[in-house]
Scaffold this motif. Sequence first.
Motif, PDB file in Angstrom:
ATOM      1  N   VAL B  81       0.761  -1.064   0.355  1.00  0.00           N
ATOM      2  CA  VAL B  81       0.031  -0.308  -0.121  1.00  0.00           C
ATOM      3  C   VAL B  81       0.690   1.190  -0.105  1.00  0.00           C
ATOM      4  O   VAL B  81       1.820   1.392   0.404  1.00  0.00           O
ATOM      5  CB  VAL B  81      -0.995  -0.074   1.266  1.00  0.00           C
ATOM      6  CG1 VAL B  81      -1.878   1.531   0.873  1.00  0.00           C
ATOM      7  CG2 VAL B  81      -1.945  -1.277   0.841  1.00  0.00           C
ATOM      8  N   GLN B 101      11.654  -1.999   6.073  1.00  0.00           N
ATOM      9  CA  GLN B 101      10.736  -2.426   5.795  1.00  0.00           C
ATOM     10  C   GLN B 101      10.391  -4.256   5.174  1.00  0.00           C
ATOM     11  O   GLN B 101       9.797  -4.651   5.344  1.00  0.00           O
ATOM     12  CB  GLN B 101      10.392  -1.254   4.142  1.00  0.00           C
ATOM     13  CG  GLN B 101       8.424  -2.029   4.649  1.00  0.00           C
ATOM     14  CD  GLN B 101       7.992  -0.744   5.590  1.00  0.00           C
ATOM     15  OE1 GLN B 101       8.576   0.268   6.391  1.00  0.00           O
ATOM     16  NE2 GLN B 101       6.753  -1.460   5.708  1.00  0.00           N
ATOM     17  N   TRP B 113      16.626  -6.196  -5.270  1.00  0.00           N
ATOM     18  CA  TRP B 113      15.487  -5.932  -5.244  1.00  0.00           C
ATOM     19  C   TRP B 113      15.521  -4.985  -4.529  1.00  0.00           C
ATOM     20  O   TRP B 113      14.482  -3.606  -5.519  1.00  0.00           O
ATOM     21  CB  TRP B 113      13.914  -6.943  -4.839  1.00  0.00           C
ATOM     22  CG  TRP B 113      12.812  -6.130  -4.699  1.00  0.00           C
ATOM     23  CD1 TRP B 113      11.927  -6.201  -4.135  1.00  0.00           C
ATOM     24  CD2 TRP B 113      12.311  -5.739  -5.848  1.00  0.00           C
ATOM     25  NE1 TRP B 113      11.181  -4.903  -4.125  1.00  0.00           N
ATOM     26  CE2 TRP B 113      11.483  -5.767  -6.006  1.00  0.00           C
ATOM     27  CE3 TRP B 113      12.589  -6.101  -7.475  1.00  0.00           C
ATOM     28  CZ2 TRP B 113       9.956  -4.887  -6.547  1.00  0.00           C
ATOM     29  CZ3 TRP B 113      11.901  -5.700  -8.380  1.00  0.00           C
ATOM     30  CH2 TRP B 113      11.085  -5.181  -7.601  1.00  0.00           C
ATOM     31  N   LEU B 143       7.854   6.200  -0.778  1.00  0.00           N
ATOM     32  CA  LEU B 143       6.610   5.516  -0.083  1.00  0.00           C
ATOM     33  C   LEU B 143       5.823   4.356  -1.013  1.00  0.00           C
ATOM     34  O   LEU B 143       5.998   3.721  -1.164  1.00  0.00           O
ATOM     35  CB  LEU B 143       5.585   6.579  -0.223  1.00  0.00           C
ATOM     36  CG  LEU B 143       5.429   7.455   1.059  1.00  0.00           C
ATOM     37  CD1 LEU B 143       4.318   8.660   1.153  1.00  0.00           C
ATOM     38  CD2 LEU B 143       5.380   6.824   3.228  1.00  0.00           C
ATOM     39  N   GLN B 146       8.914   1.724   0.147  1.00  0.00           N
ATOM     40  CA  GLN B 146       8.113   0.524   0.719  1.00  0.00           C
ATOM     41  C   GLN B 146       7.264  -0.462   0.207  1.00  0.00           C
ATOM     42  O   GLN B 146       7.405  -1.481   0.765  1.00  0.00           O
ATOM     43  CB  GLN B 146       8.133   1.748   1.485  1.00  0.00           C
ATOM     44  CG  GLN B 146       9.436   2.240   2.438  1.00  0.00           C
ATOM     45  CD  GLN B 146       8.147   2.946   3.511  1.00  0.00           C
ATOM     46  OE1 GLN B 146       8.929   4.324   3.072  1.00  0.00           O
ATOM     47  NE2 GLN B 146       8.611   2.676   4.527  1.00  0.00           N
ATOM     48  N   LEU B 148       6.935  -1.908  -2.159  1.00  0.00           N
ATOM     49  CA  LEU B 148       6.806  -2.878  -3.225  1.00  0.00           C
ATOM     50  C   LEU B 148       7.976  -3.794  -2.655  1.00  0.00           C
ATOM     51  O   LEU B 148       8.575  -4.991  -3.171  1.00  0.00           O
ATOM     52  CB  LEU B 148       7.305  -1.959  -4.221  1.00  0.00           C
ATOM     53  CG  LEU B 148       6.540  -1.543  -4.911  1.00  0.00           C
ATOM     54  CD1 LEU B 148       6.841  -1.096  -6.261  1.00  0.00           C
ATOM     55  CD2 LEU B 148       4.845  -1.869  -5.521  1.00  0.00           C
ATOM     56  N   HIS B 150       8.529  -5.948  -1.177  1.00  0.00           N
ATOM     57  CA  HIS B 150       8.132  -7.960  -0.154  1.00  0.00           C
ATOM     58  C   HIS B 150       6.925  -8.022  -1.711  1.00  0.00           C
ATOM     59  O   HIS B 150       6.579  -8.948  -1.836  1.00  0.00           O
ATOM     60  CB  HIS B 150       7.197  -8.118   0.495  1.00  0.00           C
ATOM     61  CG  HIS B 150       5.617  -6.642   1.125  1.00  0.00           C
ATOM     62  ND1 HIS B 150       6.264  -5.798   0.301  1.00  0.00           N
ATOM     63  CD2 HIS B 150       4.870  -7.491   0.553  1.00  0.00           C
ATOM     64  CE1 HIS B 150       4.686  -5.145   0.928  1.00  0.00           C
ATOM     65  NE2 HIS B 150       3.436  -6.592   0.606  1.00  0.00           N
ATOM     66  N   LYS B 151       6.999  -7.388  -2.810  1.00  0.00           N
ATOM     67  CA  LYS B 151       6.680  -7.608  -4.022  1.00  0.00           C
ATOM     68  C   LYS B 151       5.483  -8.317  -4.018  1.00  0.00           C
ATOM     69  O   LYS B 151       4.844  -9.359  -4.371  1.00  0.00           O
ATOM     70  CB  LYS B 151       8.048  -9.123  -4.484  1.00  0.00           C
ATOM     71  CG  LYS B 151       9.425  -9.134  -5.227  1.00  0.00           C
ATOM     72  CD  LYS B 151      10.237  -9.861  -5.676  1.00  0.00           C
ATOM     73  CE  LYS B 151      12.026  -9.394  -5.983  1.00  0.00           C
ATOM     74  NZ  LYS B 151      12.087 -10.652  -6.182  1.00  0.00           N
ATOM     75  N   PRO B 152       4.731  -6.893  -3.742  1.00  0.00           N
ATOM     76  CA  PRO B 152       3.465  -8.121  -3.486  1.00  0.00           C
ATOM     77  C   PRO B 152       2.567  -7.857  -4.685  1.00  0.00           C
ATOM     78  O   PRO B 152       3.024  -7.331  -5.504  1.00  0.00           O
ATOM     79  CB  PRO B 152       2.494  -6.981  -2.588  1.00  0.00           C
ATOM     80  CG  PRO B 152       3.492  -5.703  -3.138  1.00  0.00           C
ATOM     81  CD  PRO B 152       5.028  -5.879  -3.612  1.00  0.00           C
ATOM     82  N   PRO B 153       1.265  -9.188  -4.960  1.00  0.00           N
ATOM     83  CA  PRO B 153       0.970  -9.169  -5.722  1.00  0.00           C
ATOM     84  C   PRO B 153      -0.647  -8.769  -5.884  1.00  0.00           C
ATOM     85  O   PRO B 153      -0.470  -7.924  -7.433  1.00  0.00           O
ATOM     86  CB  PRO B 153       0.180 -10.487  -5.774  1.00  0.00           C
ATOM     87  CG  PRO B 153       1.457 -11.214  -4.688  1.00  0.00           C
ATOM     88  CD  PRO B 153       1.463 -10.279  -3.673  1.00  0.00           C
ATOM     89  N   LEU B 179       5.342  -3.520 -13.655  1.00  0.00           N
ATOM     90  CA  LEU B 179       4.822  -4.193 -12.707  1.00  0.00           C
ATOM     91  C   LEU B 179       3.327  -5.036 -13.353  1.00  0.00           C
ATOM     92  O   LEU B 179       3.101  -5.785 -12.910  1.00  0.00           O
ATOM     93  CB  LEU B 179       4.268  -3.685 -11.139  1.00  0.00           C
ATOM     94  CG  LEU B 179       5.745  -3.440 -10.677  1.00  0.00           C
ATOM     95  CD1 LEU B 179       4.935  -2.106  -9.432  1.00  0.00           C
ATOM     96  CD2 LEU B 179       6.778  -4.224 -10.079  1.00  0.00           C
TER      97      LEU B 179
END
Lengths: 260, 304
Positions: B81, B101, B113, B143, B146, B148, B150-153, B179
């Motif tokens: 987010v 983070q 990454w 921001l 931060q 990204l 954890h490479k969120p889906p 992305l």
Amino acid sequence: MSRAATSEVGSGFRTLLYKELLRFWKVSAQTVTAPVLTAVLYLLIFSHALQGRVEVYPGINYTAFLIPGLVMMSVLQNAFANSSSSLIQSKITGNLVFVLLPPISHIEFFGAYVIAAVVRGLAVGLGVLLVTLLFTVPPVVAPLWGLAFAVLGSGLMGAVGLFAGIWAEKFDHIAAFQNFFILPATFLSGVFYSIHSLPPTWQVISRFNPFFYMIDGFRYGFFGVSDVSPWVSLAVVGGSFVALSLAIVELLKRGYKLRH
Amino acid sequence: MKYAIEATAVQKRFGSLQALGGVDLAVEEGEFFGLLGPNGAGKTTLISIIAGLTRADAGRVKVMGYDVVGDYRLARRNLGVVPQELVFDPFFTVRETLRIQSGYFGLRDNGAWIDEVMESLGLADKADVNTRALSGGMKRRVLVAQALVHKPPVIVLDEPTAGVDVELRQTLWQFIARLNRDGHTIVLTTHYLEEAESLCNRIAMLKGGKVVALDKTANLLKRHAGAFLHLKVKGELPAALAQGAPREAGGGYRFQLASYDDVESVLAPVRAAGLHIEELQVLTPDLEDVFVQVMSGAPAQERT
């Protein structure tokens, strides 16, 4: 970048603890050196005024009597200051969101803040102890008792600070908590005197002050003498810590004032 | 079917204010989804509930199939987010911020990454600068980075381009579009409707805490009733015609057309009056027109 590369499950606890430690360590002049200086000033002033006039425990001079109380007072106040100020700062500046978004569990959140508070409390306490040793060296009869109370007491105050930080909405709230609760309770806990020297009414009132048990138990570690049995103090401090911890974890779970 | 985000009958009240009055919304995996609405429509409240920053009074939200309250750890692991407020931790540099983070998500060895994200967002030369010393635009990039780590889906951006210069907007949208092509689901709120129109394949419009429109962007544009005709003549328009058509700054008029057939009903009187046409343009509605129409509560109808 591969999609859903997030299957590896690690814990955010270690990093949150590290961040909390780094936070006070980066400004250690304020968070460690300053409170050590304050405690040493108390020692200088009170021992100058009262040394030779007051003997609380037989055979122990007043300066020596004062040292454990001052050490423990510093431990407790700084443990409280650490968790409360860290949380309120993050809340006010809004960067608490960085901790609220990741998958950090309620217990991990609680643990990181409280352990960091314990470390800061012990660091300041050790600093005060080392500097006061320049003035007089008190006996150390039961060091494990002393350590137990330092750890448990700072844990309890770290938890109180965490609660204050969760509850407070602005810095004033923390200041009020500190000025109207923490400060009177520490000063009236027997840092500077034994409660046996108080009028009976005040002796009774003191027994409802959790700080009294923390200071008295810690002092037992030095002199092997205390106003109440160290086991009683251990039960009070340990019991308060467990009860408060359970309550705070429940508040965190409900998102009280953090997740509206 | 598993949705990237699935909100069911979500309600939220702040005191006397009904922020969300029963929102149902499903965002499919891989979508570039726009969440639009005026200030106070409930966009940020909805995002906060998805992110677990706010608790819904009723209803439930799932991220990649995980309930944001019951399965909060898995839900959050799948979600990145970018908050609307420009927040930062003044104790740390950009790289420290991103390492920390990552650590919050349990990722210890995330340097490669982090470098890639910093490079893609134009942060590489600020890596060792304290976040406190960065400009507003640079803080915004941090921001985004931060969110990204954890490479969120699923990536949610709450007004990421508010008060941001053109260069960052372009950098940001290039990166986010990449992305999205790589399979990440993107949810975006913005007040820049041309951004939403060009980026989002599907759009929900919120008003007063309710979804008032939800469709593919192309369909929404088609749903707008009619088009516009811009007309400028030499001399004055017949009074009957000029009435009800707003006069534009350049001296022309803007006619709203229910359909293209209406062009004739404007031009016929002009021809009859023997006026010379200086400018003539038929304008198709853009997302802003649709937005205004939806927000004003006018019934949306198929354009004929």
